[in-house]
Design a protein around this motif. Structure first.
Motif, PDB file in Angstrom:
ATOM      1  N   VAL A 190       0.871  -1.175   0.000  1.00 53.39           N
ATOM      2  CA  VAL A 190       0.000   0.000   0.000  1.00 53.39           C
ATOM      3  C   VAL A 190       0.904   1.221   0.000  1.00 53.39           C
ATOM      4  N   VAL A 191       0.650   2.148  -0.915  1.00 54.96           N
ATOM      5  CA  VAL A 191       1.457   3.363  -1.007  1.00 54.96           C
ATOM      6  C   VAL A 191       0.564   4.564  -0.745  1.00 54.96           C
ATOM      7  N   ASN A 192       0.875   5.316   0.301  1.00 56.98           N
ATOM      8  CA  ASN A 192       0.213   6.587   0.544  1.00 56.98           C
ATOM      9  C   ASN A 192       0.924   7.652  -0.288  1.00 56.98           C
ATOM     10  N   TYR A 193       0.552   7.728  -1.558  1.00 54.25           N
ATOM     11  CA  TYR A 193       1.162   8.716  -2.458  1.00 54.25           C
ATOM     12  C   TYR A 193       0.882  10.120  -1.922  1.00 54.25           C
ATOM     13  N   ASP A 194      -0.341  10.337  -1.451  1.00 57.22           N
ATOM     14  CA  ASP A 194      -0.692  11.549  -0.703  1.00 57.22           C
ATOM     15  C   ASP A 194      -0.938  11.126   0.734  1.00 57.22           C
ATOM     16  N   PHE A 195      -0.235  11.747   1.666  1.00 50.84           N
ATOM     17  CA  PHE A 195      -0.344  11.357   3.064  1.00 50.84           C
ATOM     18  C   PHE A 195      -1.718  11.752   3.602  1.00 50.84           C
ATOM     19  N   PRO A 196      -2.382  10.864   4.342  1.00 48.82           N
ATOM     20  CA  PRO A 196      -3.731  11.182   4.837  1.00 48.82           C
ATOM     21  C   PRO A 196      -3.708  12.237   5.932  1.00 48.82           C
ATOM     22  N   MET A 197      -4.747  13.034   5.982  1.00 50.33           N
ATOM     23  CA  MET A 197      -4.843  14.076   7.011  1.00 50.33           C
ATOM     24  C   MET A 197      -5.189  13.504   8.375  1.00 50.33           C
ATOM     25  N   HIS A 198      -5.922  12.413   8.396  1.00 51.69           N
ATOM     26  CA  HIS A 198      -6.422  11.851   9.652  1.00 51.69           C
ATOM     27  C   HIS A 198      -5.802  10.480   9.910  1.00 51.69           C
ATOM     28  N   ALA A 199      -5.385  10.265  11.151  1.00 51.49           N
ATOM     29  CA  ALA A 199      -4.689   9.037  11.514  1.00 51.49           C
ATOM     30  C   ALA A 199      -5.563   7.798  11.288  1.00 51.49           C
ATOM     31  N   GLU A 200      -6.871   7.925  11.537  1.00 54.98           N
ATOM     32  CA  GLU A 200      -7.751   6.779  11.336  1.00 54.98           C
ATOM     33  C   GLU A 200      -7.730   6.318   9.885  1.00 54.98           C
ATOM     34  N   ASP A 201      -7.628   7.285   8.961  1.00 52.77           N
ATOM     35  CA  ASP A 201      -7.584   6.922   7.544  1.00 52.77           C
ATOM     36  C   ASP A 201      -6.306   6.153   7.218  1.00 52.77           C
ATOM     37  N   TYR A 202      -5.209   6.534   7.857  1.00 55.62           N
ATOM     38  CA  TYR A 202      -3.951   5.820   7.653  1.00 55.62           C
ATOM     39  C   TYR A 202      -4.106   4.355   8.070  1.00 55.62           C
ATOM     40  N   VAL A 203      -4.697   4.128   9.233  1.00 53.90           N
ATOM     41  CA  VAL A 203      -4.867   2.763   9.731  1.00 53.90           C
ATOM     42  C   VAL A 203      -5.689   1.930   8.752  1.00 53.90           C
ATOM     43  N   HIS A 204      -6.758   2.511   8.233  1.00 53.32           N
ATOM     44  CA  HIS A 204      -7.614   1.758   7.320  1.00 53.32           C
ATOM     45  C   HIS A 204      -6.946   1.565   5.964  1.00 53.32           C
ATOM     46  N   ARG A 205      -6.231   2.566   5.492  1.00 53.93           N
ATOM     47  CA  ARG A 205      -5.540   2.417   4.205  1.00 53.93           C
ATOM     48  C   ARG A 205      -4.550   1.260   4.244  1.00 53.93           C
ATOM     49  N   ILE A 206      -3.639   1.292   5.212  1.00 55.29           N
ATOM     50  CA  ILE A 206      -2.584   0.285   5.205  1.00 55.29           C
ATOM     51  C   ILE A 206      -3.124  -1.085   5.604  1.00 55.29           C
ATOM     52  N   GLY A 207      -4.333  -1.114   6.181  1.00 54.36           N
ATOM     53  CA  GLY A 207      -4.949  -2.386   6.520  1.00 54.36           C
ATOM     54  C   GLY A 207      -5.411  -3.178   5.315  1.00 54.36           C
ATOM     55  N   ARG A 208      -5.284  -2.599   4.116  1.00 61.15           N
ATOM     56  CA  ARG A 208      -5.634  -3.346   2.904  1.00 61.15           C
ATOM     57  C   ARG A 208      -4.574  -4.393   2.573  1.00 61.15           C
ATOM     58  N   THR A 209      -3.378  -4.284   3.160  1.00 63.64           N
ATOM     59  CA  THR A 209      -2.364  -5.319   3.030  1.00 63.64           C
ATOM     60  C   THR A 209      -2.145  -5.942   4.402  1.00 63.64           C
ATOM     61  N   GLY A 210      -1.421  -7.033   4.451  1.00 60.92           N
ATOM     62  CA  GLY A 210      -1.192  -7.703   5.726  1.00 60.92           C
ATOM     63  C   GLY A 210      -2.460  -8.266   6.325  1.00 60.92           C
ATOM     64  N   ARG A 211      -3.408  -8.682   5.485  1.00 58.25           N
ATOM     65  CA  ARG A 211      -4.687  -9.167   5.989  1.00 58.25           C
ATOM     66  C   ARG A 211      -4.588 -10.637   6.382  1.00 58.25           C
ATOM     67  N   ALA A 212      -5.383 -10.994   7.382  1.00 53.03           N
ATOM     68  CA  ALA A 212      -5.466 -12.389   7.842  1.00 53.03           C
ATOM     69  C   ALA A 212      -4.094 -12.958   8.157  1.00 53.03           C
ATOM     70  N   GLN A 213      -3.266 -12.144   8.859  1.00 49.97           N
ATOM     71  CA  GLN A 213      -1.936 -12.554   9.307  1.00 49.97           C
ATOM     72  C   GLN A 213      -0.927 -12.687   8.181  1.00 49.97           C
ATOM     73  N   ALA A 214      -1.289 -12.298   6.953  1.00 46.67           N
ATOM     74  CA  ALA A 214      -0.296 -12.270   5.876  1.00 46.67           C
ATOM     75  C   ALA A 214       0.597 -11.047   6.079  1.00 46.67           C
ATOM     76  N   ILE A 215       1.780 -11.074   5.475  1.00 50.98           N
ATOM     77  CA  ILE A 215       2.688  -9.937   5.600  1.00 50.98           C
ATOM     78  C   ILE A 215       2.435  -8.963   4.459  1.00 50.98           C
TER      79      ILE A 215
END
Length: 450
Positions: free
Chosen positions: A316-341
């Protein structure tokens, strides 16, 4: 604890066994007994941990019990989600778990014609999965019988209860029976929003797995300090690594996502764009192509942050950095799902330093940095080849360029002549449900279902 120890209906156990799931995830083990016991529940767990199954499996068991008494009359369960992508994802999961049950499921969301959805409600549905905007439209037209409703679920509750969706949620809930079970699930739930849950729930049980502000622990996170004009070159340089084989890139603005997608296509990298200006068919096709590997890169706005449930995203690449920390958590949560790296890379300019510091306070630790000058830019694209520069060359400067407000996502106002996806922090009430999305949980085959 195996699934059979949770008291689920035998037909549901058969369905999840056929799907290859053997062991519930922690959020499922903790939440399912509380839902089965008729409690209102607030469920908080990281993305990719199986939250969707944590509420759908016990609800299906409850509905299965009363179907034995004859055909159900009226809608018994309503699941509200912030985006159409998430509605479709939840529908797929519900149908998979209920494949051996005589239950009818209807979906309601914008971006497509109303008539098929009206007909589905008219024929009768036991479970309705919907975005708030379209559902409110149909309810105002007197479609849907909610007088017998027994279960209400707010998926991605923090998004559903923020200031953009709250008026719609209140109007919908006002039409529902006051005596019902209300469930709220999310990866993040601020203290401020948590106080609002008492408006809709009765003495809820809170089930929390891990710290609510933590990103998935299997995601390796890096910050790349880079001048704004070098971001395209840096991303192109990183894409030379064959390990970047399934990459989700987040931009703040819809038109910026389109520009970046065209830039990658011009460099021979198969790319698709996903945002609220795309039709429903375009959005579904972009997701399908990304899942199948037909495209290597999906460039999206925050509409995809909580609605994409795709196995195997490498970066997951945050090409534009999110303004809100909650959005960061949800964005990067699209990878590393179900204990995958997985890997999460964030491009940070001098303008993003304050938001980065806020994020690090939110997650309770600093993130490792890399600097742009550490990389070889000998193959850097010329200024004319970079997407921002090409756009400036092609478009004359105008004083005003008012774009139609669309979607509902995070972020403040957009740049000149363009609104960020969703406008203000509240996000607006998008009729297509195109707000920030959540990922509901994704279960690992050897553990638990989504």
């Amino acid at each position: 604890m195996p699934f059979r120890a949770l008291g689920l209906d035998a037909r549901i156990l058969k369905a999840i066994s056929e799907a290859g799931y053997t062991e519930p995830t922690p959020i499922q083990s903790a939440a399912i007994p509380e839902v089965m016991a008729d409690h209102d529940v607030i469920g908080i767990a990281q993305t990719g941990t199986g939250k969707t199954a944590a509420f759908t499996l016990p609800l299906l068991t409850k509905l299965a019990a009363i179907t034995g008494q004859g055909p159900l009359r009226g809608i018994k369960a309503l699941i509200l989600a912030p985006t159409r992508e998430l509605v479709v994802q939840i529908e797929e999961n519900v149908k998979a778990y209920a494949k051996h049950l005589p239950l009818r499921v209807a979906t309601v969301f914008g971006g497509v014609g109303e008539r098929p959805q009206i007909e589905a409600l008219r024929r009768g549905a036991d479970i309705v999965i919907a975005t708030p905007g379209r559902l409110l439209d149909l309810m105002n037209q007197r479609h849907g019988n909610f007088r017998a409703l027994e279960h209400l679920v707010l998926d991605e509750a923090d998004r559903m209860l923020d200031m953009g969706f709250l008026p719609s949620i209140r109007r919908i809930i006002k039409e529902l029976p006051p005596k019902r079970q209300t469930l709220m699930f999310s990866a993040t739930l601020s203290k401020e929003i948590e106080t609002l849950t008492h408006e809709f729930q009765h003495r809820p049980k809170q089930v929390q797995i891990g710290r609510r502000s933590n990103p998935a622990e299997t995601v390796t996170q890096w910050v790349y300090e880079v001048p704004k004009h070098l971001k395209p070159a840096l991303l192109l340089h990183l894409m030379k690594d064959p390990g970047f084989n399934m990459v989700l890139v987040f931009c703040k603005m819809k038109h910026a996502a389109d520009r970046l997608a065209r830039f990658f296509e011009s460099r021979g990298i198969k790319t698709a764009a996903l945002h609220s200006n795309r039709s429903q068919n375009q959005r579904l096709r972009a997701l399908a192509d990304f899942k199948s590997g037909a495209v290597r890169v999906l460039v999206a706005t925050d509409i995809a942050a909580r609605g994409i449930d795709v196995d195997g995203i490498s970066h997951v690449v945050n090409y534009d950095f999110p303004m809100h920390a909650e959005d960061y958590v949800h964005r990067i949560g699209r990878t590393g799902r179900a204990q995958a790296i997985g890997d999460a890379l964030s491009f940070v300019t001098s303008e993003d330093q304050s938001a980065l510091r806020s994020l690090e306070r939110f997650i309770g630790r600093g993130l490792p940095r890399k600097k742009a000058e550490d990389f070889d830019y000998s193959a850097q694209p010329s200024a004319a080849a970079q997407p921002e520069a090409r756009e400036r060359e092609q478009k004359p400067r105008v004083l005003h360029n008012y774009s139609r407000r669309q979607g509902s996502s995070s972020g403040g106002g957009g740049g000149r002549g363009e609104r960020r996806e969703g406008g203000n922090r509240g996000g607006g009430r998008s009729r297509d449900g195109g707000g920030r999305s959540s990922g509901s949980g994704s279960g690992q085959r050897s553990r638990g279902p989504r």
